[in-house]
Write a protein that holds these residues in place. Structure first.
Motif, mmCIF file in Angstrom:
data_model
loop_
_atom_site.group_PDB
_atom_site.id
_atom_site.type_symbol
_atom_site.label_atom_id
_atom_site.label_comp_id
_atom_site.label_asym_id
_atom_site.label_seq_id
_atom_site.Cartn_x
_atom_site.Cartn_y
_atom_site.Cartn_z
ATOM 1 N N HIS A 56 1.050 -0.880 -0.274
ATOM 2 C CA HIS A 56 -0.338 0.367 -0.266
ATOM 3 C C HIS A 56 0.494 1.736 0.149
ATOM 4 N N HIS A 58 1.385 4.173 2.304
ATOM 5 C CA HIS A 58 1.310 5.142 2.985
ATOM 6 C C HIS A 58 3.180 5.343 3.329
ATOM 7 N N ASP A 60 5.434 5.548 5.498
ATOM 8 C CA ASP A 60 6.888 4.180 6.107
ATOM 9 C C ASP A 60 6.907 3.363 5.455
ATOM 10 N N HIS A 61 6.180 2.944 4.036
ATOM 11 C CA HIS A 61 5.770 1.576 2.809
ATOM 12 C C HIS A 61 6.704 1.978 1.854
ATOM 13 N N HIS A 114 -7.595 -1.326 6.105
ATOM 14 C CA HIS A 114 -6.231 -0.304 6.724
ATOM 15 C C HIS A 114 -6.350 0.858 5.508
ATOM 16 N N ASP A 144 0.499 -3.805 6.141
ATOM 17 C CA ASP A 144 -0.763 -3.361 7.839
ATOM 18 C C ASP A 144 -2.511 -4.300 7.710
#
Ligand SMILES: [Zn+2]
Ligand SMILES: [Zn+2]
Length: 203
Positions: A56, A58, A60-61, A114, A144
């Motif tokens: 995904h 987000h 942090d990824h 999520h 996540d």
């Protein structure tokens, strides 16, 4: 299967390098602040990376996506429902055709909740490759969506708890109990262990 996991602060998000031990072809999953370590693992195993796969979008990824793309020259793949940040630089998972690297295949399973474009990646040796039966059992990379003993947060934009629980129960819990699960944060678990012990999912 070659499997390397790296996680660095501040997010301690798991990034992965997955490779075919026969052909040295591979994929990188969710390159974030760990991108230097992931690229070192790619070099260590002498892998040729054909795809950068995102569970995904987000922050942090994806903080290492630009560096990984520049270093590896591989396309970045993301679900179209998570396209806000990367609309012009990614390819979108579509249809039911698995992605392939070496003798392995990646099935992309849409698991929203999520976030709208969350996917889980089911990776195993392609049984039609005619190799030994080893590594033909799928390993799940769930981002996540699900964690050992927990589930993804649903308070971010596009999150929905009912959708997330449905994704876990209908998509992930359809896998055999001994299926290994690598989440976007933390240690590995199995589908059976989460079915039996995850406080958000029992009962
Ligand atoms: Zn996330
Ligand atoms: Zn995360």
């Amino acid at each position: 299967m070659i499997l390397e996991r790296r996680a660095v602060g501040p997010f301690f998000k798991n990034g992965f390098v997955i490779g075919c031990e026969d052909t040295r072809q591979g994929v990188v999953i969710d390159p974030g602040d760990d991108v230097d370590e992931l690229l070192a693992a790619v070099a260590h195993h002498k892998l040729t990376i054909g795809s950068i796969l995102l569970t995904h979008a987000h922050l942090d990824h994806v903080t290492g996506v630009a560096q990984a793309k520049h270093a590896l020259g591989a396309p970045v793949w993301l679900h179209k429902d998570d396209n806000s940040l990367y609309e012009h630089v990614v390819r979108f998972y579509q249809g039911q055709e698995p992605l392939r690297f070496g003798n392995y295949q990646v099935r992309v399973l849409h698991t929203p909740g999520h976030c709208p474009g969350g996917v889980c990646l089911a990776i195993a040796k392609d049984t039609t490759a005619g190799k030994e039966a080893k590594d033909t059992k799928e390993i799940l990379f769930v981002g996540d969506t699900l964690f050992a003993g927990s589930i993804g947060r649903t308070d971010l934009p596009g999150g929905n708890i009912d959708t997330l629980l449905r994704s876990i129960r209908t998509v992930l819990f359809a896998f055999p109990d001994d299926t290994i699960v690598w989440s976007g944060h933390g240690e590995q678990t199995t589908i059976g262990r989460e079915k039996r012990t995850n406080p958000f999912l029992i009962g």
